[in-house]
Each structure stands twice: as C-alpha cells, then as structure tokens.
Design a protein around this motif. Structure first.
Motif, short mmCIF file in Angstrom:
data_model
loop_
_atom_site.label_atom_id
_atom_site.label_comp_id
_atom_site.label_asym_id
_atom_site.label_seq_id
_atom_site.Cartn_x
_atom_site.Cartn_y
_atom_site.Cartn_z
N ALA A 164 -9.80 25.45 -12.32
CA ALA A 164 -9.38 24.22 -12.94
C ALA A 164 -7.89 23.79 -12.64
CB ALA A 164 -9.35 24.33 -14.62
N ALA A 273 -8.91 13.94 -11.41
CA ALA A 273 -9.29 14.08 -12.85
C ALA A 273 -10.55 14.79 -13.15
CB ALA A 273 -9.06 12.67 -13.54
N ALA A 274 -11.47 13.96 -12.20
CA ALA A 274 -13.03 14.56 -12.13
C ALA A 274 -13.08 15.91 -11.89
CB ALA A 274 -13.82 13.76 -11.16
N ILE A 276 -10.85 18.14 -12.18
CA ILE A 276 -9.96 19.01 -13.39
C ILE A 276 -11.21 19.03 -14.49
CG2 ILE A 276 -8.19 19.15 -14.99
CD1 ILE A 276 -6.53 17.72 -12.97
N THR A 277 -12.01 17.94 -14.66
CA THR A 277 -12.90 18.12 -15.84
C THR A 277 -13.90 19.30 -15.36
OG1 THR A 277 -12.53 15.73 -16.40
CG2 THR A 277 -14.64 16.65 -16.86
N PHE A 278 -14.66 19.08 -14.19
CA PHE A 278 -15.28 20.04 -13.81
C PHE A 278 -15.27 21.49 -13.76
CE2 PHE A 278 -18.01 22.34 -10.34
CZ PHE A 278 -19.18 21.84 -10.97
N GLY A 280 -12.36 22.61 -15.31
CA GLY A 280 -11.92 22.87 -16.72
C GLY A 280 -13.01 23.12 -17.62
N VAL A 281 -13.90 22.26 -17.92
CA VAL A 281 -14.96 22.51 -18.74
C VAL A 281 -15.90 23.64 -18.33
CG1 VAL A 281 -17.06 21.08 -19.81
CG2 VAL A 281 -14.95 19.92 -19.38
N PHE A 325 -18.13 10.94 -16.47
CA PHE A 325 -17.06 11.93 -16.71
C PHE A 325 -18.02 12.92 -17.80
CE2 PHE A 325 -13.75 9.85 -14.56
CZ PHE A 325 -13.03 11.00 -14.26
N LEU A 326 -18.60 12.47 -18.80
CA LEU A 326 -19.53 12.97 -19.70
C LEU A 326 -20.61 13.76 -19.06
CD1 LEU A 326 -19.95 10.17 -22.50
CD2 LEU A 326 -18.47 12.22 -22.63
N ILE A 328 -20.43 14.77 -15.92
CA ILE A 328 -19.59 15.82 -15.21
C ILE A 328 -19.38 16.84 -16.03
CG2 ILE A 328 -17.43 16.47 -13.87
CD1 ILE A 328 -17.38 13.58 -12.99
N ALA A 329 -18.72 16.62 -17.12
CA ALA A 329 -18.64 17.85 -18.25
C ALA A 329 -19.71 18.65 -18.67
CB ALA A 329 -17.96 17.21 -19.47
#
Length: 410
Positions: A164, A273-274, A276-278, A280-281, A325-326, A328-329
C-alpha cells in the motif's frame, strides 16, 4: 486433523535462531520482521505505481508497460523456490537484509535511464532481491510467531502495508522529481536493511552443528523432523488457489490504476488512489484473516473468502462511476483474507521443508501472477482494459473450486 487456534510447531521451531526464550523475544522479533516485510514489499507495490509514470513519460503501449511487471516477477518467480530449497538445507539469515537492500536498489535505478532494456534489468534486480528475502524471513517469522495464526497475520500484514505504501511513496517522489528521480526510493531499504542486519547479528546464534554439517537444525531436532511427513499432494492442491490469487492481485496491480483512470476519465492521481485503496484495505483483510482462522478454522475461512472475491471482482468490472472504489475495497478485503492462512497451511503441509513452503506461499504467491501480465496487456490492447479486468474474474472462481478439495494438514 487440526482445528485448534494454533498451528502445530514445526521441527525447525525447536531450533529457533534467536537468542533467549520465545516468550521474551517473540514480540520484538515479530515487530522487526513485520516492518522489514513492509519495507521489502514496498518495492513490489512500487512497480505498478511506476507504470503510469512510465506510460506518460515514455509513451508506452499496454503490452510494453506490462513488461515492467514481468521484469519484476519473472526472475523472482523462477528462483524464489530455489531460495526456499537452499534455506531448507542451511539457515541464511543474511539473505533477509541483503534481499531487502537489492529490492530497493533495483527500483531506485529503474528511472535513471531512458533505455527500456536497462529499466527492465533494474526492475529485475529488485525482483531477485524480493526472491532472496521471502523464504528466510518467513522461516524466522514462524519461529517468532510460535505457530500463531494471529502473529503470522501481523507478519503478512507488514507486506500488505508495504504494497500500500508503494503507490503512496512513488507519486510523492516522482511528481516533483519526474521519472528520472527514482534514486531516493532506495532510502527505506538501505536504512532498514542496516537495522535488520544489526539486530540479526546481535540475536542470532548459528546451529550447534553448523560448522561440521551445515545442517539447518540441531541434532536433537532431527528425529522430530522425521516424525512428521510432508504432504506434497495437499501442498500441491494449495498451490492452485495461491497462484490464482496471485494472478488476480498482480493483474490488479498492473492495470487497476489505468482501468480506473479510463473508467472515470481522470488523471494519474485517481488511478494511484485506486491502487492505494486496493493494497491499503487489503492489509486489513490480511489481519482479519488471521483472526477469522483462529475463530472459525483455516479452511472454512479461505473458502468463504474465495467465494466473496468472485462477487466483489465482478463489482469492480461492472459498477460504474466512483462507486467502483467500494467494489475495489471489498475485493481487497476478500482477496487478502487467505494470504497469511496460505502461509501457515503451506508450512504445515511441508513441516520438513518450511523454506520451500514459504518461498511458494509467501514469495511466489506475490510474484508468479506477474508472468501473465503480458497476456492481460495483449487483451487490453486489442479488446480494452475492461475486458482485461473481466478476465481476472476467472481467478477467484478457480480458487473457490479447488478450495473445495483443501483439508487441514494431518
């Protein structure tokens, strides 16, 4: 079959490399190795983050860009099992700081030349460092964790946090410096490699018979090693979902940023950002996996995670607008729940070859998926990025089907 919250202790754990009683040093050891895992895998996360910058600066097509992922993974995928076999025969703790340093140096050199070939070689050097790092670090982590699912999930979490941080660090460095400003990216690797080397020098004692035989365990541990047999068939079954998951995460790592930029008609920042989301979550999913395994068992947990990943990956492909993004998370959580569980299962299937098991389930699991990046690149060039993402939906389907045949190691 084992259903308890703690996995059986491997023979190698009887000959822990660190000084002191396990209860005295387990916390600091896991912390040291988890941070090191984060630093090492930061450079794997940096590879997909670098791709949009290379595409923008050097005007590469998707197939050419996917070659960077291949360079980062092909050598790693081929030689990582070899490092595992070597560390099964002889403890080589110095591979941990050395591999970490090479991972950082390779990425740091990747942007210094406009030559595509030199860029590939630099990224490949980073992949070799990653291959050297994982098997021995996973062995040390298992010793430190004393077989705990939760403790191993913290070690695995370190790697996910590193992934991440890669997409976060790369823009911070390259937006002001440009694609040729990659050299500062080596700083975290150099610093923590020195910290790790110092800690290992203070805390590691060579096995008592190493000067005579080069064996990895003490004489008293040898009968214990023979007491449990390796289950290669069970391990082979596990490898299939490990590889399928690897293809999914590597495919997302290579094309998710570009896919989201195209879907939302935005620039590089949104694509990063996508990522980082993938990643990071996904770190949350890894930690959750250890706790779910402790409560419900490893096999039920990973089967449920595979099934959920199918649904959420479909969401990434189909959901329009920012709501992607939801999806992806959700995909990240489901896809990363099995990560640390794969590691402990593999080590328990092969109690006499923990290095090999770790090299496959922890190291190869991260790198082998990148070998299919060129295929996804060709699909993206000819049928669009959306079709490339759609192809990835097949991976959790494979993992879920083969997961029905998994069982707890005897």
């Amino acid at each position: 079959m084992t259903t308890s919250s703690e996995v059986p202790r491997s023979p190698q754990m009887a000959a822990s490399s660190f000084r002191g009683a396990p209860s005295e040093l387990a916390g600091p050891k896991v912390w040291l190795l988890s941070v090191g895992h984060a630093v090492d895998d930061l450079y794997q996360g940096a590879v997909p983050a670098l791709i949009p910058f290379f595409v923008a600066a050097r005007h590469w097509d998707y197939s050419t860009a996917s070659g960077i992922t291949v360079a980062a993974t092909v050598l790693s995928a081929l030689i990582q099992p070899a490092f595992g076999v070597i560390t099964d025969r002889r403890r080589l703790p110095w591979l941990v700081p050395l591999g970490m340093a090479l991972a950082g140096i390779g990425i740091a050199l990747s942007g210094l030349s406009g030559s595509y070939a030199i860029t590939l070689l630099a990224v490949a050097l980073s992949g070799v460092g990653v291959a050297a790092y994982h098997p021995e670090s996973a062995r040390l982590a298992r010793d430190a964790a004393r077989g705990s699912h939760v403790a191993m999930s913290w070690f695995s979490l370190g790697g996910n946090i590193g992934f991440a941080l890669g997409p976060l660090l790369v823009p911070l460095v390259l937006i002001p410096l440009g694609i040729s400003g990659t050299l500062p990216l080596a700083v975290p690797a150099i610093i923590w490699a020195l910290v790790t080397a110092g800690a290992l020098r203070r805390r590691i004692t060579p096995p008592t018979n190493s000067t005579q035989t080069g064996a990895t365990t003490t004489a008293s541990a040898q009968p214990a090693a023979l007491a449990k047999k390796d289950d290669w068939k069970g391990f082979g079954t596990l490898v299939v979902p490990v590889i399928a998951r690897s293809i999914l995460t590597a495919g997302f790592g290579t094309f998710l940023a570009l896919f989201v930029e195209h879907r939302l008609h935005t620039g590089t920042n949104v694509g990063e950002a996508a990522l980082i989301t993938f990643y990071g979550v996904g770190a949350v999913g890894t930690l959750l996996g250890g706790r779910l395994a402790k409560r419900f068992g490893r096999i039920p947990t990973i089967r449920a995670a595979y099934a959920a990943t199918i649904l959420f990956t479909l969401g990434v492909w189909l959901i329009p607008g920012p709501a992607v993004f939801l999806a992806i998370a959700a995909t990240a959580v489901a896809a990363y729940v099995p990560f640390s569980i794969h590691v402990t299962l593999g080590q328990d299937f092969l109690p006499n070859h923990v290095g090999t098991a770790s090299g496959v389930t922890l190291g190869l699991a991260v790198s082998v998926g990148g070998l299919l990046a060129p295929v996804l690149g060709v699909i993206a060039d000819h049928a669009g990025l959306s079709m490339s993402i759609a192809t990835l939906v097949l991976m959790p389907v494979v993992a879920a089907l083969v997961g029905l045949r998994l069982h707890e190691p005897n």
